[in-house]
Design an enzyme around this catalytic site. Structure first.
Site, PDB file in Angstrom:
ATOM      1  N   HIS A  11      38.943  47.000  33.745  1.00 39.58           N
ATOM      2  CA  HIS A  11      38.180  46.406  34.842  1.00 39.58           C
ATOM      3  C   HIS A  11      37.260  45.285  34.325  1.00 39.58           C
ATOM      4  O   HIS A  11      37.300  44.156  34.821  1.00 39.58           O
ATOM      5  CB  HIS A  11      37.365  47.520  35.519  1.00 39.58           C
ATOM      6  CG  HIS A  11      36.568  47.067  36.702  1.00 39.58           C
ATOM      7  ND1 HIS A  11      37.007  47.232  37.991  1.00 39.58           N
ATOM      8  CD2 HIS A  11      35.363  46.450  36.798  1.00 39.58           C
ATOM      9  CE1 HIS A  11      36.107  46.739  38.829  1.00 39.58           C
ATOM     10  NE2 HIS A  11      35.099  46.271  38.135  1.00 39.58           N
ATOM     11  N   GLU A  12      36.473  45.608  33.332  1.00 39.82           N
ATOM     12  CA  GLU A  12      35.525  44.601  32.825  1.00 39.82           C
ATOM     13  C   GLU A  12      36.262  43.447  32.160  1.00 39.82           C
ATOM     14  O   GLU A  12      35.828  42.295  32.233  1.00 39.82           O
ATOM     15  CB  GLU A  12      34.515  45.245  31.864  1.00 39.82           C
ATOM     16  CG  GLU A  12      33.653  46.354  32.482  1.00 39.82           C
ATOM     17  CD  GLU A  12      32.928  45.953  33.763  1.00 39.82           C
ATOM     18  OE1 GLU A  12      32.658  44.761  33.972  1.00 39.82           O
ATOM     19  OE2 GLU A  12      32.637  46.867  34.577  1.00 39.82           O
TER      20      GLU A  12
ATOM     21  N   HIS B 214      37.171  40.932  34.766  1.00 42.50           N
ATOM     22  CA  HIS B 214      36.046  40.012  35.021  1.00 42.50           C
ATOM     23  C   HIS B 214      35.937  38.976  33.895  1.00 42.50           C
ATOM     24  O   HIS B 214      35.758  37.792  34.130  1.00 42.50           O
ATOM     25  CB  HIS B 214      34.720  40.789  35.073  1.00 42.50           C
ATOM     26  CG  HIS B 214      34.492  41.558  36.343  1.00 42.50           C
ATOM     27  ND1 HIS B 214      34.455  40.958  37.577  1.00 42.50           N
ATOM     28  CD2 HIS B 214      34.251  42.885  36.569  1.00 42.50           C
ATOM     29  CE1 HIS B 214      34.208  41.881  38.515  1.00 42.50           C
ATOM     30  NE2 HIS B 214      34.093  43.054  37.929  1.00 42.50           N
TER      31      HIS B 214
ATOM     32  N   GLU C 239      35.670  40.337  41.733  1.00 37.92           N
ATOM     33  CA  GLU C 239      36.157  41.715  41.833  1.00 37.92           C
ATOM     34  C   GLU C 239      37.675  41.737  42.003  1.00 37.92           C
ATOM     35  O   GLU C 239      38.335  42.694  41.572  1.00 37.92           O
ATOM     36  CB  GLU C 239      35.457  42.415  43.007  1.00 37.92           C
ATOM     37  CG  GLU C 239      35.576  43.929  43.013  1.00 37.92           C
ATOM     38  CD  GLU C 239      34.739  44.636  41.943  1.00 37.92           C
ATOM     39  OE1 GLU C 239      33.960  43.981  41.221  1.00 37.92           O
ATOM     40  OE2 GLU C 239      34.899  45.870  41.836  1.00 37.92           O
TER      41      GLU C 239
END
Lengths: 496, 496
Positions: B263-264, B267, B293
């Protein structure tokens, strides 16, 4: 708002920016990914420029004038009075030098450092020489921005050691020169202690854990600090409540991590000890580079290489490293970590020879600034002094005159602070022993809190409130004096 | 200097300060010793204040006026033209809100967050209620600084999603509501997959190494980034060349580290992909929170929870964790990591239920801002919607209305961006599949470079040049639309 509070507010904003730049520069050396180099350069240049603009603004000048009048009636040693005096000093220094010159200097330094690195790699002094000449010319022009001093070098020294004069430094080295050389000769006449167990294979994690235990015992406050790794070890204080040290692991020199950690913790505990009243004011941080170095040297050498220290810690180090030290005695270990061996390289020098490396550099840079030594004659002058002081001849300029970054970085006047650090450390150490007779037995039990408390009270808490010479006088009742250091060395090495 | 270059120079100085503040705030969450909290607060407040002062200065206003005239003849999509437009937008927003209000807001938020933390710990909504009321009143006053909008909530949304309207968000949730609930009901009717092997004991280092291998394969550039640990995972870009992510280890949820890292990294790869031409300009960084997101969700869910992904990676994870997964099949693992299970807590929600958590919050905050829901009635309204959407009743307000920090932090308008992220992620994923038929087979071979290249070209490189709705339209040829996301979920969970 009182005139003092007004000045404090303005300086507080400057300190915020300096803190931010310090932290960003810490990050650059510790955690920045390689791609970050440009954005880090932009950030720290912007913060340093803004901090300089804010500090040298007319607003600060006006606030300073008002504050000077505001403290006129106060005790000369009041914190407010001293604060105004130090702002005045720094403001005068920062505003005397035109922005054009600062930019020219920065450009010349940047080019000189790059060329120096290349010249050292190929041991080619001729390549570095024109850059060194340019730096020296800039230093002379820098000196000319200031009122005439007894010696032009005074102005350069004053950047690192407020109030210290060339004459003080000369007197110091004159008193050290012969007796240091005599100590080395006397040691060389005796058989060298065995030391092979210092360079066998150790596990980095064992030494690091042990080093952390040692500095924890010293009193390094981990709730207000941390330790990380970097290429060159350093300490940096973002104020007194966030003080960071770094260390490194050098293959073949496992104990360097231990003594390096003690050294940096010495710097850090000084920063951690500066009084809360000085935070975010011009008085935060250490009094000078030399006084700072006195703290790192005191913990690394006077404490960390003492026989008593190892009474307590040698069994612990043995337990951590049984394969390497299980059959070594504490006496043998203590002798090994204190062995004297002249070396070509300053950063590898032991306690007995270190000051001779410094003396050589200070004498040469004085001559370069005075103009009595030409840049082209520098390598030969270096080698001559190396033979005289240490009995060694550098086989190449890379291991001689090109070894240190300082001159290429424009740091003239800086080297003397290393020796001042050694000398002041011994004065403090002797003084503490005189007022506190349990000193050695406490260290033999691993109890460092009386020493740290004394340093906190006498030295650390004052920050920059007093100048180095004043501080030493206040604490020891004596001027800066090499006698305690020579006594310490002669006692340690059994020479006279 | 052209008027555009003049504006670029001024904004560059603002960006330097914002970068510095971002890095200092990263440090605060990752490496700061506890004692550093005051000095960190001082630094980041000073940098944010200076950045704000510089950005809202008359100098920037004048430069903006000149630059606006300078780009008048240019193509509306030119980088210079867009840059001026975004500066204009941000400048108008930053100058509309008086400094007094900003200070009052900051004070109220600080008090509200402290009280919220205490109230959550004791599950005492009444204690938090007056602070929440104050925050809502401030939000209404904030809205009043802006020109009348179709809906007051538009102004709040626009801070996070430039150009997005309340009507867009309502339309989106209207199209999601029934079909998401239907999917959950259909899944609940089937037997739940076995998943006990997800929560047995794993070694953190095994999962971390595996997660690093995964994001390396995704294309996270370690020469321009790093990963560390923090209490709450996050990603931060100091420009595109120093982009940092963090992760954490939660006992009992070993795989959270893996999916959190994906997830990170999603980003971070967005930030790393922003074009060099936009660095140090107003156009650096992502287009909005929702678009950001979309990138984290796409890599975590569409890629990282797909069956193809685990074709390639499951044997590798098995090899890393043989004791835990040696006897598990890839199908069973894939089913387990995609199991659907309504939960009270948003941050623990699965893909199928997540949007319902968001919908509930957005509906409630709309009603709070409109004034149709009183703060005192909020807990009951929360619980009613929880039963309606997820069939659960929070036993306490701590696991209900008090669970999220957002409202206490003044983040009204923020929650919707999570659902926008899911929806846009599916639109991008479907579009990429349509133009690149090898998508699934490449992922099945662990080859992510075509996907990353496509995202770079279509989305990342533009930074903030285009607004979210425009971007989605340019890339997919369609407006922001929930159909692809619903198709994706229905396909994944075999429901209709």
């Amino acid at each position: 708002m009182s005139s003092i509070d007004r000045l404090r507010t303005l300086i507080g904003e400057v300190m915020d920016l300096r803190h931010a730049a310090d932290l960003i520069e810490w990050d650059e050396r510790v955690y920045m990914p390689p791609g970050g180099v440009t954005v880090h350069g932009e950030m720290s240049a912007a913060l340093r420029r803004l901090a300089h603009e804010k500090f040298t603004s007319g607003e600060v000048g006006d606030a300073l004038d008002a504050a000077r009048r505001g403290v006129a009636g106060e005790d000369a040693d009041s914190t407010a009075g001293r604060m105004v005096r130090v702002v005045e000093r720094d403001y005068a220094r920062a505003t005397r030098v035109p922005a054009d010159f600062v930019a020219e200097h920065a450009g010349a330094i940047s080019a000189a450092q790059h060329t120096w690195a290349d010249a050292r790699a190929s041991s080619d002094f001729a390549r570095f020489a024109p850059h060194l000449q340019k730096v020296i010319d800039l230093k002379r022009r820098y000196v000319a921005f200031f009122p005439p001093a007894d010696h032009p070098y005074d102005v350069l020294l004053d950047d690192y050691e407020p109030g210290m004069k060339t004459a003080d430094v000369r007197r110091l080295f004159d008193s050290l020169r012969q007796r240091q050389v005599a100590i080395i000769k006397s040691v060389a006449a005796k058989p060298a202690p065995q030391a092979d167990f210092l360079t066998t294979a150790y596990a980095e994690s064992d030494i690091r854990r042990f080093a952390e235990d040692v500095v924890t015992a010293f009193g390094f406050d981990w709730t207000r600090g941390r330790q990380d790794k970097s290429v060159h070890p350093f300490a940096t204080g973002i104020g007194a409540h966030d003080v960071r040290i770094t260390t490194r692991w050098v293959e073949g020199q496992p104990l360097a991590l231990l003594f390096g950690t003690m050294h940096e913790a010495g710097h850090a505990m000084y920063e951690q000890g500066v009084g809360d009243e000085h935070q975010r004011t011009i008085l935060e941080g250490g009094a000078s580079l030399g006084v700072h170095e006195s703290q790192s040297r005191l913990w690394e050498n006077m404490v960390g290489r003492s026989r008593q220290f190892w009474d307590h810690f040698f069994p612990r180090l043995q337990a951590a490293c049984p394969a390497q030290l299980g059959s070594v005695t504490a006496d043998a270990f203590h002798a090994a970590i204190n062995r004297v061996q002249p070396t070509l390289i300053r950063v590898e020098a032991d306690e007995a020879t270190y000051n001779l490396h410094i003396m050589l550099r200070v004498e040469l840079e004085l001559a370069l600034i005075e103009g009595s030594l030409r840049v082209s004659d520098l390598p030969e002058a270096w080698n001559t002094k190396m033979r005289e002081y240490l009995g060694l001849t550098p086989p190449t300029d890379a291991t001689g005159v090109l070894q240190d970054i300082h001159w290429s970085a424009g740091l003239f006047g800086y080297f003397a602070t290393y020796t001042l650090g050694n000398v002041i450390a011994a004065q403090l150490w002797e003084r503490f022993g005189a007022v506190h007779s349990e000193r050695d037995s406490e260290i033999g039990r691993g109890d460092f809190s009386p020493l740290l408390s004394w340093l906190r009270t006498e030295l650390h808490r004052h920050g920059r409130k007093f100048e180095p010479k004043e501080l030493v006088e206040r604490i020891t009742g004596s001027a800066v004096d090499s006698e305690p250091y020579l006594r310490y060395l002669e006692n340690k090495y059994g020479a006279a």
